[in-house]
Design a protein around this motif. Structure first.
Motif, short mmCIF file in Angstrom:
data_model
loop_
_atom_site.label_atom_id
_atom_site.label_comp_id
_atom_site.label_asym_id
_atom_site.label_seq_id
_atom_site.Cartn_x
_atom_site.Cartn_y
_atom_site.Cartn_z
N ILE A 1 0.85 -1.19 0.00
CA ILE A 1 0.00 0.00 0.00
C ILE A 1 0.88 1.24 0.00
O ILE A 1 0.67 2.17 -0.77
CB ILE A 1 -0.96 0.01 1.21
N GLU A 2 1.90 1.24 0.84
CA GLU A 2 2.84 2.37 0.88
C GLU A 2 3.53 2.56 -0.46
O GLU A 2 3.69 3.68 -0.94
CB GLU A 2 3.88 2.16 1.98
N ARG A 3 3.93 1.45 -1.07
CA ARG A 3 4.59 1.52 -2.38
C ARG A 3 3.65 2.12 -3.43
O ARG A 3 4.06 2.97 -4.22
CB ARG A 3 5.03 0.11 -2.79
N LEU A 4 2.38 1.69 -3.42
CA LEU A 4 1.40 2.23 -4.36
C LEU A 4 1.26 3.74 -4.18
O LEU A 4 1.27 4.49 -5.15
CB LEU A 4 0.05 1.53 -4.16
N LEU A 5 1.12 4.18 -2.93
CA LEU A 5 0.94 5.60 -2.66
C LEU A 5 2.17 6.42 -3.04
O LEU A 5 2.05 7.58 -3.42
CB LEU A 5 0.60 5.82 -1.18
N LYS A 6 3.32 5.81 -2.96
CA LYS A 6 4.57 6.49 -3.31
C LYS A 6 4.77 6.54 -4.83
O LYS A 6 5.08 7.57 -5.39
CB LYS A 6 5.75 5.78 -2.65
N GLU A 7 4.58 5.39 -5.49
CA GLU A 7 4.87 5.29 -6.92
C GLU A 7 3.74 5.81 -7.81
O GLU A 7 4.00 6.29 -8.91
CB GLU A 7 5.17 3.83 -7.30
N LYS A 8 2.50 5.68 -7.36
CA LYS A 8 1.33 6.11 -8.13
C LYS A 8 1.41 5.67 -9.60
O LYS A 8 1.47 6.51 -10.51
CB LYS A 8 1.14 7.62 -8.03
N PRO A 9 1.43 4.35 -9.84
CA PRO A 9 1.57 3.88 -11.22
C PRO A 9 0.41 4.36 -12.10
O PRO A 9 -0.75 4.37 -11.67
CB PRO A 9 1.54 2.35 -11.10
N ARG A 10 0.75 4.75 -13.30
CA ARG A 10 -0.22 5.32 -14.24
C ARG A 10 -1.39 4.36 -14.48
O ARG A 10 -1.21 3.20 -14.80
CB ARG A 10 0.46 5.62 -15.58
N GLY A 11 -2.60 4.89 -14.30
CA GLY A 11 -3.81 4.16 -14.62
C GLY A 11 -4.26 3.13 -13.59
O GLY A 11 -5.31 2.53 -13.75
N VAL A 12 -3.48 2.91 -12.55
CA VAL A 12 -3.85 1.89 -11.56
C VAL A 12 -4.97 2.43 -10.67
O VAL A 12 -4.88 3.52 -10.12
CB VAL A 12 -2.64 1.45 -10.72
N VAL A 13 -6.03 1.63 -10.55
CA VAL A 13 -7.17 1.96 -9.70
C VAL A 13 -6.97 1.40 -8.30
O VAL A 13 -7.37 1.99 -7.31
CB VAL A 13 -8.47 1.38 -10.31
N GLY A 14 -6.32 0.21 -8.23
CA GLY A 14 -6.14 -0.40 -6.93
C GLY A 14 -5.30 -1.66 -6.95
O GLY A 14 -4.78 -2.06 -8.01
#
Length: 147
Positions: free
Chosen positions: A94-107
């Motif tokens: 979750i932390e990685r997602l919030l940091k990287e914010k990959p393009r187009g990812v919803v979840g």
């Protein structure tokens, strides 16, 4: 001159830290599920964030409302900073997602309830599982793997 540059840098750092901590972690769960509370505790502890819990009998509506593909469903759904977190996703991802914010990812999703995933610990028993990133267009990719 160095002092003048130092103060604005500290203010910027404080603003960034406050913004990162300002994300709201809201978990939706069925009243009859015990592992959901354990997973929420994992996220609270590992990411040092408050987790709001909403108990609902209608998890199907929650998952459909937030666009979770049915084959990725698990027992609980979290919304954090606009992202959907489905199932027993490790806090570090979750932390990685919030940091990287990959393009187009919803979840992110961990389908089902794999033994050994956060909240599903059973001694030394572990099942391999993957954290799947999904996009609004239905495409997906493996975000992380655990063995």
């Amino acid at each position: 001159m160095k002092r003048r540059l130092f103060a604005p840098a500290l203010l910027f750092l404080a603003a960034c830290t406050s913004a990162a901590q300002a994300a709201t972690y809201e978990m939706f769960r069925d009243p009859n599920c015990g592992c959901c509370g354990l997973w929420a505790d994992h996220v609270r502890t590992e990411n040092e964030v408050p987790v709001e819990v909403t108990v609902t009998q209608d998890m199907t509506r929650v998952k459909q409302q937030h666009g979770v593909p049915q084959d990725l469903w698990s027992c609980h759904t979290m919304i954090v900073d606009g992202y959907v977190i489905e199932g027993h996703v490790p806090a570090e991802q979750i932390e990685r997602l919030l940091k990287e914010k990959p393009r187009g990812v919803v979840g992110l999703a961990v389908p089902g309830m794999p033994i050994g995933s956060p909240g599903m610990e059973m001694g030394n028993r572990k099942q391999p599982y993957q954290v799947i990133a999904f996009r609004e267009d239905g495409s997906r990719f493996v975000f992380a793997s655990y063995s």
